[in-house]
Write a protein that holds these residues in place. Structure first.
Motif, short mmCIF file in Angstrom:
data_model
loop_
_atom_site.label_atom_id
_atom_site.label_comp_id
_atom_site.label_asym_id
_atom_site.label_seq_id
_atom_site.Cartn_x
_atom_site.Cartn_y
_atom_site.Cartn_z
N THR A 19 0.84 -1.19 0.00
CA THR A 19 0.00 0.00 0.00
C THR A 19 0.88 1.24 0.00
O THR A 19 1.98 1.24 0.56
CB THR A 19 -0.95 0.02 1.22
N ALA A 20 0.41 2.31 -0.64
CA ALA A 20 1.16 3.55 -0.73
C ALA A 20 0.19 4.73 -0.76
O ALA A 20 -0.94 4.60 -1.25
CB ALA A 20 2.05 3.57 -1.98
N THR A 21 0.62 5.86 -0.23
CA THR A 21 -0.14 7.10 -0.32
C THR A 21 0.60 8.05 -1.25
O THR A 21 1.84 8.05 -1.30
CB THR A 21 -0.30 7.75 1.07
N TYR A 22 -0.17 8.87 -1.97
CA TYR A 22 0.46 9.79 -2.92
C TYR A 22 -0.46 10.98 -3.16
O TYR A 22 -1.66 10.94 -2.85
CB TYR A 22 0.75 9.08 -4.25
N ARG A 23 0.13 12.03 -3.73
CA ARG A 23 -0.64 13.19 -4.15
C ARG A 23 0.07 13.83 -5.35
O ARG A 23 1.28 13.66 -5.53
CB ARG A 23 -0.81 14.20 -3.02
N ILE A 24 -0.70 14.58 -6.13
CA ILE A 24 -0.16 15.27 -7.30
C ILE A 24 0.37 16.63 -6.86
O ILE A 24 -0.34 17.40 -6.23
CB ILE A 24 -1.23 15.44 -8.39
N THR A 25 1.62 16.90 -7.17
CA THR A 25 2.22 18.19 -6.85
C THR A 25 2.30 19.10 -8.07
O THR A 25 2.32 20.32 -7.93
CB THR A 25 3.62 18.00 -6.26
N ASP A 26 2.38 18.54 -9.26
CA ASP A 26 2.44 19.33 -10.50
C ASP A 26 1.50 18.69 -11.51
O ASP A 26 1.84 17.72 -12.18
CB ASP A 26 3.86 19.38 -11.04
N ALA A 27 0.27 19.22 -11.58
CA ALA A 27 -0.75 18.60 -12.43
C ALA A 27 -0.38 18.68 -13.91
O ALA A 27 -0.66 17.75 -14.67
CB ALA A 27 -2.10 19.27 -12.19
N LEU A 28 0.24 19.77 -14.34
CA LEU A 28 0.61 19.90 -15.75
C LEU A 28 1.60 18.82 -16.15
O LEU A 28 1.47 18.20 -17.22
CB LEU A 28 1.19 21.29 -16.01
N VAL A 29 2.60 18.57 -15.30
CA VAL A 29 3.59 17.54 -15.60
C VAL A 29 2.95 16.15 -15.54
O VAL A 29 3.18 15.31 -16.41
CB VAL A 29 4.78 17.63 -14.63
N ALA A 30 2.13 15.90 -14.52
CA ALA A 30 1.53 14.59 -14.34
C ALA A 30 0.63 14.22 -15.51
O ALA A 30 0.66 13.09 -16.01
CB ALA A 30 0.74 14.54 -13.03
N VAL A 31 -0.18 15.17 -15.96
CA VAL A 31 -1.10 14.88 -17.07
C VAL A 31 -0.35 14.78 -18.39
O VAL A 31 -0.68 13.95 -19.25
CB VAL A 31 -2.19 15.97 -17.14
N GLY A 32 0.69 15.59 -18.57
CA GLY A 32 1.42 15.58 -19.84
C GLY A 32 2.38 14.43 -19.97
O GLY A 32 2.70 13.99 -21.09
N ALA A 33 2.88 13.89 -18.84
CA ALA A 33 3.91 12.85 -18.90
C ALA A 33 3.33 11.47 -19.11
O ALA A 33 3.91 10.66 -19.86
CB ALA A 33 4.75 12.88 -17.62
N VAL A 34 2.23 11.15 -18.46
CA VAL A 34 1.66 9.80 -18.55
C VAL A 34 0.15 9.90 -18.76
O VAL A 34 -0.47 10.92 -18.45
CB VAL A 34 1.95 8.98 -17.27
N LYS A 35 -0.41 8.82 -19.27
CA LYS A 35 -1.85 8.80 -19.52
C LYS A 35 -2.62 8.66 -18.21
O LYS A 35 -3.63 9.32 -18.00
CB LYS A 35 -2.19 7.64 -20.45
N ASP A 36 -2.13 7.78 -17.31
CA ASP A 36 -2.80 7.53 -16.04
C ASP A 36 -1.72 7.39 -14.97
O ASP A 36 -1.05 6.36 -14.88
CB ASP A 36 -3.65 6.26 -16.12
N PHE A 37 -1.55 8.44 -14.14
CA PHE A 37 -0.49 8.40 -13.14
C PHE A 37 -0.79 7.40 -12.03
O PHE A 37 0.12 6.89 -11.38
CB PHE A 37 -0.24 9.80 -12.55
N GLY A 38 -2.07 7.08 -11.80
CA GLY A 38 -2.41 6.06 -10.81
C GLY A 38 -1.90 4.69 -11.24
O GLY A 38 -1.30 3.94 -10.45
N GLU A 39 -2.12 4.34 -12.49
CA GLU A 39 -1.62 3.07 -13.01
C GLU A 39 -0.10 3.06 -13.08
O GLU A 39 0.53 2.03 -12.87
CB GLU A 39 -2.22 2.81 -14.40
N THR A 40 0.49 4.21 -13.36
CA THR A 40 1.96 4.28 -13.39
C THR A 40 2.54 4.02 -12.01
O THR A 40 3.55 3.31 -11.87
CB THR A 40 2.40 5.67 -13.89
N LEU A 41 1.93 4.57 -10.97
CA LEU A 41 2.38 4.30 -9.61
C LEU A 41 2.20 2.83 -9.26
O LEU A 41 3.07 2.21 -8.62
CB LEU A 41 1.60 5.18 -8.62
#
Length: 381
Positions: free
Chosen positions: A218-240
């Motif tokens: 199990t892991a906890t996470y949050r988005i700190t830079d939405a522009l980078v997160a959306v532009g870098a990967v399609k689904d950052f949840g699946e990437t994690l």
């Protein structure tokens, strides 16, 4: 008088048309625009005459002759109409008596009956910024003029990454936004900025000593830079999710089962560093990462239970022997003291006698050779 007019009209080949205050008449002569008649009674020649009647209850001039009228009879347009024209990147908001009445989109020319006004208009340039001010957007929506608008709502705790025609991403904070959708596609992707959790359940991993484990992470996470997160990967949840799988597969595959069970914290820390380093470049902050469950196969679990039971039994035997040794050593020390001190021996005898006497009603003691207790001793509770 009417009879005279009738005879005169017959002689001159005329007809009379009567328009009310709310009517206007387009007069065509041999198919060409000739005149526009206002309220009143009009005598016109019948030859080649055709008419088109318009009700001022519909203030906008909608006719097949609108373009011809603007092109061939600008004098009539100037007299009877208010013209609103827009350029390639312009939008006009038309107001009737101070109230929003119509939206004229780019590259349009529209006519409104001047006497149905008064009319005013405002030109807006939408080449660079398609966003509307909130007050203007609300005014247009209340007037039912929302066909050319796109509305984006961003709830609290989230942001939206807005792209126009798939390019130029912008960040929108929580709130409501309205944009002109004039041939342009506005795509807003909502991103939750709050702390979230992600679990990897039932991951099968082979340790270095070839023991198959099933682990839950199990892991906890949050988005700190939405522009980078959306532009870098399609689904950052699946990437994690994938990063957690690969990191724990790598770290657990490099240790034995005994090492894992002995020091699970170090394994967690090593895998967590790998995941945090990878996700930081994607605008994602990873908080706590925990190896929540380590599930062994049935056969291995039985073997480990037997090993643990044997270890505990051996430890119990060691403790038992140590206590027996201590007890024997204590008895030996006591015997030495009593052998060297007869009074101590007698005191022990009396202590034992006191304990025994507390459990029986009558006790007779015959002393030994010294004759210390020659009489019968009666002790009662």
């Amino acid at each position: 008088m009417q009879l005279i007019d009738l005879v005169t009209d017959m002689v001159l080949g005329r007809t009379r048309l009567t328009a009310t205050e709310t009517e206007r008449v387009i007069v065509l002569r041999d198919g060409k625009l000739a005149d526009i008649l206002t309220a009143g009674r009009h005598a016109v020649k019948r030859r080649g005459l055709s008419t088109q009647w318009h009700d001022l209850e519909h203030p906008e001039f909608v006719s097949d002759y609108a373009l011809a009228l603007m092109r061939n009879r600008p004098d009539l347009v100037a007299t009877h109409f208010t013209e609103v024209a827009t350029g390639r990147d312009e939008v006009a908001i038309v107001y009737r008596d101070g109230r929003a009445f119509a939206v004229v989109t780019p590259d349009q020319r529209r006519l409104f009956w001047t006497e149905a006004g008064p009319w005013t208009s405002t030109l807006l340039n939408v080449a660079e910024d398609t966003r509307l001010e909130m007050s203007l957007a609300q005014r247009l929506m209340r007037s039912g003029l929302s066909a050319a608008l796109t509305r984006v709502e961003v709830p609290a705790g989230k942001v939206a990454v807005l792209t126009v025609d798939g390019a130029d991403p912008k960040l929108l904070d929580a709130g409501t936004y309205t944009f002109w959708n004039l041939g342009r596609k506005h795509d807003a992707k909502l991103v939750d900025m709050r702390w979230q959790s992600r679990e990897v359940v039932g991951q099968d991993i082979l340790t270095r000593d070839r023991v198959t484990l099933r682990v839950n992470v199990t892991a906890t996470y949050r988005i700190t830079d939405a522009l980078v997160a959306v532009g870098a990967v399609k689904d950052f949840g699946e990437t994690l999710h994938l990063a957690l799988q690969l990191a724990f597969r790598k770290t657990l595959g490099a240790v034995t089962l005994d090492q894992l069970l002995a020091d699970k914290v170090s394994v967690n820390a090593e895998a967590a560093e790998l995941v945090r380093a990878e996700m930081a470049g994607l605008g994602v902050e990873v908080g706590e990462i925990a190896l929540k469950d380590v599930i062994l196969p049935g056969e291995m679990r039985e073997i480990l239970n037997q090993v643990v039971a044997a270890q505990k039994e051996a430890e119990a035997n060691v403790i038992r022997r140590r206590e027996e040794t201590n007890a024997t050593r204590s008895l030996l020390n006591t015997a030495k003291v009593m052998a060297e001190n007869p009074v101590m021996l007698r005191l022990k005898e009396l202590e034992a006698l006191e304990v025994i006497a507390g459990k029986v009603e009558r006790l007779t003691v015959h002393n030994g050779t010294e004759g210390l207790m020659s009489d019968v001793v009666r002790l009662r509770d």
